[in-house]
Design an enzyme around this catalytic site. Structure first.
Site, PDB file in Angstrom:
ATOM      1  N   LYS A 288     -44.298   5.302  11.903  1.00  0.00           N
ATOM      2  CA  LYS A 288     -44.826   4.834  10.613  1.00  0.00           C
ATOM      3  C   LYS A 288     -43.709   4.463   9.645  1.00  0.00           C
ATOM      4  CE  LYS A 288     -49.238   6.505  11.397  1.00  0.00           C
ATOM      5  NZ  LYS A 288     -50.555   6.006  11.055  1.00  0.00           N
TER       6      LYS A 288
ATOM      7  N   LYS B  26     -79.537  -6.508   7.292  1.00  0.00           N
ATOM      8  CA  LYS B  26     -79.696  -5.368   8.199  1.00  0.00           C
ATOM      9  C   LYS B  26     -79.973  -5.857   9.618  1.00  0.00           C
ATOM     10  CE  LYS B  26     -82.386  -1.257   8.958  1.00  0.00           C
ATOM     11  NZ  LYS B  26     -83.683  -0.651   8.774  1.00  0.00           N
TER      12      LYS B  26
ATOM     13  N   PRO C  64     -55.708  -2.233   8.741  1.00  0.00           N
ATOM     14  CA  PRO C  64     -54.286  -2.111   8.395  1.00  0.00           C
ATOM     15  C   PRO C  64     -53.882  -0.642   8.392  1.00  0.00           C
ATOM     16  CG  PRO C  64     -55.602  -2.612   6.445  1.00  0.00           C
ATOM     17  CD  PRO C  64     -56.521  -2.723   7.623  1.00  0.00           C
TER      18      PRO C  64
ATOM     19  N   ILE D 220     -52.127   1.813   6.395  1.00  0.00           N
ATOM     20  CA  ILE D 220     -51.681   1.852   4.993  1.00  0.00           C
ATOM     21  C   ILE D 220     -50.324   2.556   4.888  1.00  0.00           C
ATOM     22  CG2 ILE D 220     -52.284   2.637   2.667  1.00  0.00           C
ATOM     23  CD1 ILE D 220     -55.264   2.494   3.650  1.00  0.00           C
TER      24      ILE D 220
ATOM     25  N   ASN E 150     -65.860   9.009   8.956  1.00  0.00           N
ATOM     26  CA  ASN E 150     -65.519  10.304   9.553  1.00  0.00           C
ATOM     27  C   ASN E 150     -65.849  11.422   8.570  1.00  0.00           C
ATOM     28  OD1 ASN E 150     -63.077  10.867   7.853  1.00  0.00           O
ATOM     29  ND2 ASN E 150     -62.446   8.941   8.792  1.00  0.00           N
TER      30      ASN E 150
ATOM     31  N   LYS F 172     -44.601  10.295  15.128  1.00  0.00           N
ATOM     32  CA  LYS F 172     -45.388   9.581  14.115  1.00  0.00           C
ATOM     33  C   LYS F 172     -44.509   9.187  12.929  1.00  0.00           C
ATOM     34  CE  LYS F 172     -49.774  10.619  14.258  1.00  0.00           C
ATOM     35  NZ  LYS F 172     -50.988  11.433  14.157  1.00  0.00           N
TER      36      LYS F 172
ATOM     37  N   PHE G 289     -49.612  12.314   6.672  1.00  0.00           N
ATOM     38  CA  PHE G 289     -50.251  13.509   7.221  1.00  0.00           C
ATOM     39  C   PHE G 289     -50.573  13.268   8.693  1.00  0.00           C
ATOM     40  CE2 PHE G 289     -51.623  17.017   4.408  1.00  0.00           C
ATOM     41  CZ  PHE G 289     -50.884  16.644   3.290  1.00  0.00           C
TER      42      PHE G 289
HETATM   43  N1  CTP Z   1     -53.037   6.252   8.106  1.00  0.00           N
HETATM   44  C1  CTP Z   1     -53.096   5.128   7.312  1.00  0.00           C
HETATM   45  N2  CTP Z   1     -53.761   4.015   7.701  1.00  0.00           N
HETATM   46  C2  CTP Z   1     -54.388   3.992   8.901  1.00  0.00           C
HETATM   47  C3  CTP Z   1     -54.343   5.130   9.741  1.00  0.00           C
HETATM   48  C4  CTP Z   1     -53.661   6.246   9.319  1.00  0.00           C
HETATM   49  O1  CTP Z   1     -52.517   5.163   6.205  1.00  0.00           O
HETATM   50  N3  CTP Z   1     -55.041   2.897   9.268  1.00  0.00           N
HETATM   51  C5  CTP Z   1     -52.244   7.410   7.678  1.00  0.00           C
HETATM   52  C6  CTP Z   1     -53.025   8.653   7.353  1.00  0.00           C
HETATM   53  O2  CTP Z   1     -53.372   8.719   5.979  1.00  0.00           O
HETATM   54  C7  CTP Z   1     -52.026   9.748   7.711  1.00  0.00           C
HETATM   55  C8  CTP Z   1     -51.209   9.163   8.832  1.00  0.00           C
HETATM   56  O3  CTP Z   1     -51.410   7.746   8.740  1.00  0.00           O
HETATM   57  O4  CTP Z   1     -51.123   9.994   6.653  1.00  0.00           O
HETATM   58  C9  CTP Z   1     -51.514   9.626  10.200  1.00  0.00           C
HETATM   59  O5  CTP Z   1     -52.794   9.303  10.564  1.00  0.00           O
HETATM   60  P1  CTP Z   1     -53.317   9.549  12.055  1.00  0.00           P
HETATM   61  O6  CTP Z   1     -54.717   9.060  12.100  1.00  0.00           O
HETATM   62  O7  CTP Z   1     -53.040  10.952  12.454  1.00  0.00           O
HETATM   63  O8  CTP Z   1     -52.345   8.615  12.816  1.00  0.00           O
HETATM   64  P2  CTP Z   1     -52.636   7.558  13.880  1.00  0.00           P
HETATM   65  O9  CTP Z   1     -51.636   6.492  13.651  1.00  0.00           O
HETATM   66  O10 CTP Z   1     -54.049   7.151  13.855  1.00  0.00           O
HETATM   67  O11 CTP Z   1     -52.270   8.323  15.212  1.00  0.00           O
HETATM   68  P3  CTP Z   1     -53.163   9.174  16.243  1.00  0.00           P
HETATM   69  O12 CTP Z   1     -54.613   9.061  15.781  1.00  0.00           O
HETATM   70  O13 CTP Z   1     -52.890   8.524  17.523  1.00  0.00           O
HETATM   71  O14 CTP Z   1     -52.630  10.562  16.174  1.00  0.00           O
END
Ligand code: CTP
Length: 414
Positions: free
Chosen positions: A349, A292, A311, A313, A214, A345, A331
């Site tokens: 989490k 490849k 996972p 994190i 991304n 969230k 975040f």
């Molecule tokens: N994060 C993480 N590991 C992942 C996905 C997200 O540690 N596999 C953490 C990001 O670093 C951030 C938080 O989770 O602190 C929120 O990430 P976000 O992508 O907004 O949350 P999602 O669970 O993916 O929810 P959504 O995309 O549905 O809003």
């Protein structure tokens, strides 16, 4: 920092070879190294390689007449801004605790009036032995800084804490201590704490040349790591691939995939604070080809890609039973119903705070952010501000929370 100099005592352990990398990294940052190699240390690295890298004579013997004439051990012990023992073996630490002076390294440690940093590395059982635990506590009580070793697979085949911390973390700690001396030590609000920050995107390989990723620039995470370090914290920054330089005094661990990022964060624990700023890819290609992938020929069917879940994190660290940091901050970038989504969230989490970023306007990719800090007890809305200012304010909030002056947050963190 180019006028700074350390005295590096290289103890006898398998991790001694890492001291060569340490000397090189310090040299790159303009920190000169004068080295003492113990007789144990010389079983693992040669005086010649140490002097080649440090560019200076290596000291080995206590009763070397030349050295005593040119520079006695007393003068040697005081010729640096910081004495670093790396690797600090169980034996060297025990000697330092009891004030032994039967070789150059122990005599120097006894004679010095310079701050001392020990970087331990040893077998897990030795590290966890009551004698070592006692010795580490005594060294700290005597004013010696002792870094926590890393946890993981060891050269001896066992698993646990005892591995030498990663070289970037050691460099960051040395820089932090040297910087503390110039600025008047003890001023930082987060002095004595360890903070782990993730930043940037992750890269999930499809084959050796293609990946899913991304646009995360890593700017906000790097600014937070820098703001925490500026407050005196020891900071481990676990970063995906980005195009920006790490802030000063921060230990950088570079990773690519989400699974590597999780492993690096777990290896960096224990920590007081974890701030998860990385834009972790939620999914990865289920299979990464080793060669490849080739187009099968004109007109062949478009291939489809099977994905596997990465996972989470933030959730993994939030729900750790052992070594869960006292404060875990996530975040969230939201375009609508920012606070409700962030609160959901937070629950999902299991973290303590969510820094919710309203990306409905034009903040995406810009230098400013619009933040609401969501805790279990409510929402704190911040005015629109630059990413550096967000970082400074968050570091201040974190310091308040650890200090206990922010009682609501303290309760949430417990
Ligand atoms: N994060 C993480 N590991 C992942 C996905 C997200 O540690 N596999 C953490 C990001 O670093 C951030 C938080 O989770 O602190 C929120 O990430 P976000 O992508 O907004 O949350 P999602 O669970 O993916 O929810 P959504 O995309 O549905 O809003």
């Amino acid at each position: 920092m180019s006028d700074k100099r350390i005295l590096l005592i290289i103890g006898g352990g398998i991790a001694a070879y890492k001291s060569l990398e340490l000397i090189r990294e310090l040299g790159r940052r303009g920190i000169a190294c004068r080295c003492i190699l113990t007789s144990g240390g010389s079983q693992f690295v040669t005086p010649l390689s140490v002097s080649a890298l440090s560019g200076e004579k290596v000291f080995t013997e206590l009763f070397d007449l030349d050295d005593e004439a040119e520079m006695g051990h007393i003068q040697l012990s005081r010729s640096a801004d910081l004495v670093v023992v790396c690797p600090a073996t169980a034996d060297l630490m025990a000697k330092a605790v009891h004030g032994h002076a039967n070789d150059l390294a122990s005599t120097t440690l006894l004679a010095t009036d310079t701050p001392v940093l020990m970087v331990p590395a040893m077998n897990v059982r030795m590290w966890q032995h009551a004698a070592t635990v006692r010795n580490v506590a005594q060294l700290r009580a005597d004013g010696v800084s002792v870094m926590e070793p890393d946890e993981g697979a060891m050269a001896c085949g066992e698993f646990g804490p005892g591995r030498l911390p990663q070289v970037p973390a050691i460099v960051a700690e040395i820089e932090r201590q040297l910087e503390g001396q110039t600025e008047g030590k003890g001023g930082g609000l987060l002095e004595g704490t360890h903070c782990v920050v993730t930043a940037g995107p992750t890269r999930e390989p499809l084959d050796p040349v293609r990946f899913l990723s991304n646009h995360s620039s890593g700017r906000q995470g790097y600014a937070i790591a820098g703001a925490l370090a500026a407050e005196g914290a020891r900071v481990t920054l676990v970063s995906g691939p980005v195009a920006i330089e790490p802030p000063r005094g921060v230990g950088l661990v570079k990773v690519e995939t989400a699974r590597q990022m999780l492993k690096a964060v777990e290896e960096a624990l224990p920590a007081d604070v974890f701030v998860s700023v990385a834009a972790v890819a939620d999914w990865r290609p289920a299979r990464a080809a080793t060669k490849k992938l080739k187009i099968k020929g004109a007109g062949s069917a478009t291939p489809s890609m099977e994905l596997a879940e990465n996972p989470d994190i933030l959730r993994t660290i939030s729900n750790k039973r052992k070594h869960r940091p006292a404060l875990v901050v996530g975040f969230a970038a939201e375009t609508n119903d920012v606070e409700e989504h962030a609160a959901a969230k937070l629950k999902r989490k299991g973290c303590d705070w969510i820094v919710a970023n309203d990306v409905s306007g034009d903040v995406m990719g810009g230098t400013e952010n619009e933040i609401a800090l969501v805790t279990r007890d409510g929402v704190d809305r911040w005015p629109r501000m630059g990413k550096d200012e967000v970082a400074r304010r968050l570091a201040q909030k974190i310091a308040d929370a650890l200090d206990g002056s922010d009682d609501d947050v303290r309760l949430a963190a417990e």
